[in-house]
Design an enzyme around this catalytic site. Structure first.
Site, short mmCIF file in Angstrom:
data_model
loop_
_atom_site.label_atom_id
_atom_site.label_comp_id
_atom_site.label_asym_id
_atom_site.label_seq_id
_atom_site.Cartn_x
_atom_site.Cartn_y
_atom_site.Cartn_z
N ASP A 1 3.17 15.29 -40.28
CA ASP A 1 3.38 15.97 -39.01
C ASP A 1 2.08 16.66 -38.61
O ASP A 1 1.44 17.32 -39.43
CB ASP A 1 4.49 17.01 -39.16
CG ASP A 1 5.02 17.48 -37.82
OD1 ASP A 1 5.95 16.82 -37.31
OD2 ASP A 1 4.51 18.47 -37.29
N GLU B 1 0.91 12.06 -36.90
CA GLU B 1 0.77 12.38 -35.48
C GLU B 1 -0.67 12.82 -35.22
O GLU B 1 -1.11 13.82 -35.79
CB GLU B 1 1.71 13.53 -35.09
CG GLU B 1 3.19 13.22 -35.24
CD GLU B 1 4.05 14.44 -34.96
OE1 GLU B 1 5.18 14.25 -34.48
OE2 GLU B 1 3.61 15.58 -35.22
#
Length: 359
Positions: free
Chosen positions: A37, A68
């Site tokens: 993340d 991400e």
């Protein structure tokens, strides 16, 4: 990070703590991949070290590593050194990929926006197709290289197709079904159920017939809804639970996903492995408004389908003039073909559908 907390992995012992943790999880728990993340809070050089170390220590594991490539809209003094689309080429040899937001937006539109911005919403019959063209080619760069790009968010960012994680929905924002329903509310299509179901197939039909790595959010394959909750991390089970009755109610959509996944897995022509393989074996054209066609030399990646044509059509029905010889239709309208048929001369590719033919 824009989420209010982050960690400085450039501190040597912090970076080592993270690397040791990753190694422990692979070794002791048999974890076979990691999705980071906000990997954009980290320097690409640090991530490169982690990934190369894991791939060396566990060379037989074929680990899946991606994240991400953003930081949650934070201002960062080390921006140029962080993992972004424009810097991920530096991680080619580390086999590290990132979510491809440019392809996502080109297919479905941005985040929670019910409408469509310029260049977005291919699945809603918008005709701007340049980002569909480059995304369907695994987002490979214009030139083969690994250096940083001038545009941090260039849609043509990948030095290798494994670096492009292709998707239309994930845990953030509306899932696919809810995005479609919100769009339908504002476009006068709320009562057009057949069309909305077809969009549910078309969106990931594009993803599953494109080069790169497909990512399917759980439940998209049977039209899961989270009741239009666009950020459900804080919501109860009544929102987040899977209603498995949807698998029966929407068996046609489920079977579409199942069959297209099976087709992709069976045919390596959809899964070229390098920048050179795509550049040399995939020819992409946009012959009409809303139409993108990939002509694939499947034999270049050992496919039994020596030639493959993928027609992604967001517009009206399109009559495509075929190359010479007989072609077998593998997929058309809104379903893979259970009884193959042979065509020659031309084929009609319906709108809001992916059509696949092969020799």
């Amino acid at each position: 990070s824009g989420c209010g907390n982050s960690i400085d992995a450039t501190n040597p012992m912090v970076g080592r703590m993270i690397r040791d943790s990753l190694e422990y999880w692979v070794k002791e728990y048999n974890i076979d991949g990691f999705r980071f993340d906000l990997v954009g809070i980290f320097d690409y050089a640090v991530v490169d070290g982690w990934a190369k170390y894991l791939n060396t220590q566990f060379a037989d594991r074929n680990l899946m590593l991606y994240g991400e490539p953003w930081n949650g809209y934070a201002t960062d003094t080390r921006e140029a050194l962080r993992v972004r689309l424009g810097t991920v080429g530096q991680l080619k040899d580390a086999h590290f990929g990132v979510f491809n937001p440019k392809f996502r937006d080109a297919i479905r539109g941005q985040g929670d926006h019910p409408g469509c911005d310029a260049g977005d919403c291919f699945m809603f019959n918008q005709a701007d197709t340049w980002r569909i063209q480059v995304g369907s080619r695994g987002a490979i760069r214009y030139n083969n290289g690994t250096g940083n790009l001038n545009d941090t968010w260039d849609p043509m960012f990948a030095s290798d197709p494994e670096q492009s994680i292709n998707y239309v929905s994930a845990h953030d924002n509306y899932n696919l079904r809810d995005k479609i329903l919100v769009w339908a509310d504002t476009s006068g299509n709320s009562n057009n159920n057949g069309y909305l179901r077809r969009i549910q197939q078309f969106a990931n039909g594009v993803v599953l017939t494109s080069q790169g790595v497909p990512f399917i959010y759980g439940g998209d394959e049977f039209m899961r809804t989270k009741q239009r909750d666009k950020n459900s991390f804080k919501s109860p089970d009544s929102i987040n639970a899977f209603d498995w009755s949807f698998k029966s109610t929407n068996s046609d959509v489920f079977n579409y996903y199942k069959d297209v996944i099976a087709m992709r897995k069976a045919h390596p022509g959809f899964r070229m492995n390098t920048w050179d393989e795509i550049n040399n074996n995939v020819t992409t054209t946009r012959p009409a408004s809303g139409v993108v066609i990939n002509t694939i030399n499947g034999a270049g990646n050992g496919d039994s389908w020596s030639k493959i044509i993928v027609i992604m059509n967001s517009a009206n029905n399109y009559t495509y003039s075929l190359p010479s010889g007989n072609w077998t239709v593998a997929m058309e309208k809104s379903t893979p073909v259970t009884t193959p048929r042979t065509v020659s001369g031309s084929v009609v590719a319906e709108g809001t559908a992916v059509t696949v033919l092969y020799q």
